[in-house]
Design an enzyme around this catalytic site. Structure first.
Site, PDB file in Angstrom:
ATOM      1  CB  ILE A   1      -0.928   0.029   1.229  1.00  0.00           C
ATOM      2  CG1 ILE A   1      -1.850  -1.186   1.215  1.00  0.00           C
ATOM      3  CG2 ILE A   1      -1.765   1.309   1.226  1.00  0.00           C
ATOM      4  CD1 ILE A   1      -2.714  -1.307   2.451  1.00  0.00           C
ATOM      5  CG  HIS A   2       2.500   2.555  -3.239  1.00  0.00           C
ATOM      6  ND1 HIS A   2       2.195   3.271  -4.376  1.00  0.00           N
ATOM      7  CD2 HIS A   2       2.530   1.260  -3.616  1.00  0.00           C
ATOM      8  CE1 HIS A   2       2.060   2.442  -5.400  1.00  0.00           C
ATOM      9  NE2 HIS A   2       2.246   1.205  -4.963  1.00  0.00           N
ATOM     10  N   GLY A   3       0.858   5.541  -1.995  1.00  0.00           N
ATOM     11  CA  GLY A   3      -0.045   6.581  -2.477  1.00  0.00           C
ATOM     12  C   GLY A   3      -0.882   6.194  -3.678  1.00  0.00           C
TER      13      GLY A   3
END
Length: 156
Positions: free
Chosen positions: A13-15
């Site tokens: 999970i990242h931007g």
């Protein structure tokens, strides 16, 4: 629960995952499936902080994920993210139905061949993807929801 996106992204999970994909697919829940991350308190905290406010999430081992996915009957629109195709093959072999797989980030390591700007595969990866194909599950390469979808199997 409806699995709306199943993604392989080594960053989990990242931007881009948290916002672009969740908006495009109206995701209400994120599930990270990774044995190592599920056992690491620091990773649990960091990934929990990356989940957009108001979205449910779970960070699970493969074994716990199978139980979770089988038992859920709510109305969540679920986004599954893993680091490796091996995890998804394991889920499939345990009876979890994945409508399709998005390959977004499998990065360069020694012995891996460039398939796209963000996808590098070795022979083991290719073998796993071919086993996934044998289960009838389409796999696409797409970095963001607005990118053109490329059939992974045309590249291997």
């Amino acid at each position: 629960m409806t699995i709306v996106v199943t993604r392989i992204d080594e960053r989990l999970i990242h931007g881009q995952v948290a916002y672009s994909w969740s908006v495009a697919y109206q995701v209400t829940e994120f599930i990270v499936i990774d044995d190592g991350v599920a056992a690491d308190p620091t990773q649990l905290l960091l990934l929990s902080l990356a989940v957009p406010s108001g979205k449910r999430h779970a960070i699970l081992s493969v074994e716990d994920a199978v139980k979770y996915l089988v038992e859920q009957s709510d109305q969540e629109k679920t986004f599954i993210v893993v680091k490796s195709p091996r995890v998804l093959l394991s889920l499939i072999e345990k009876g979890i139905i994945l409508p399709s797989i998005n390959v977004g980030g499998m990065y360069y390591k020694a012995g891996k061949q460039e398939i796209s700007k963000t996808v590098y595969l070795d022979e083991e990866d290719k073998s796993i993807f071919l086993k996934i194909r044998d289960h009838g599950i389409p796999c696409e390469i797409r970095t963001s929801p607005n990118d053109k979808s490329i059939d992974l199997f045309t590249k291997i």
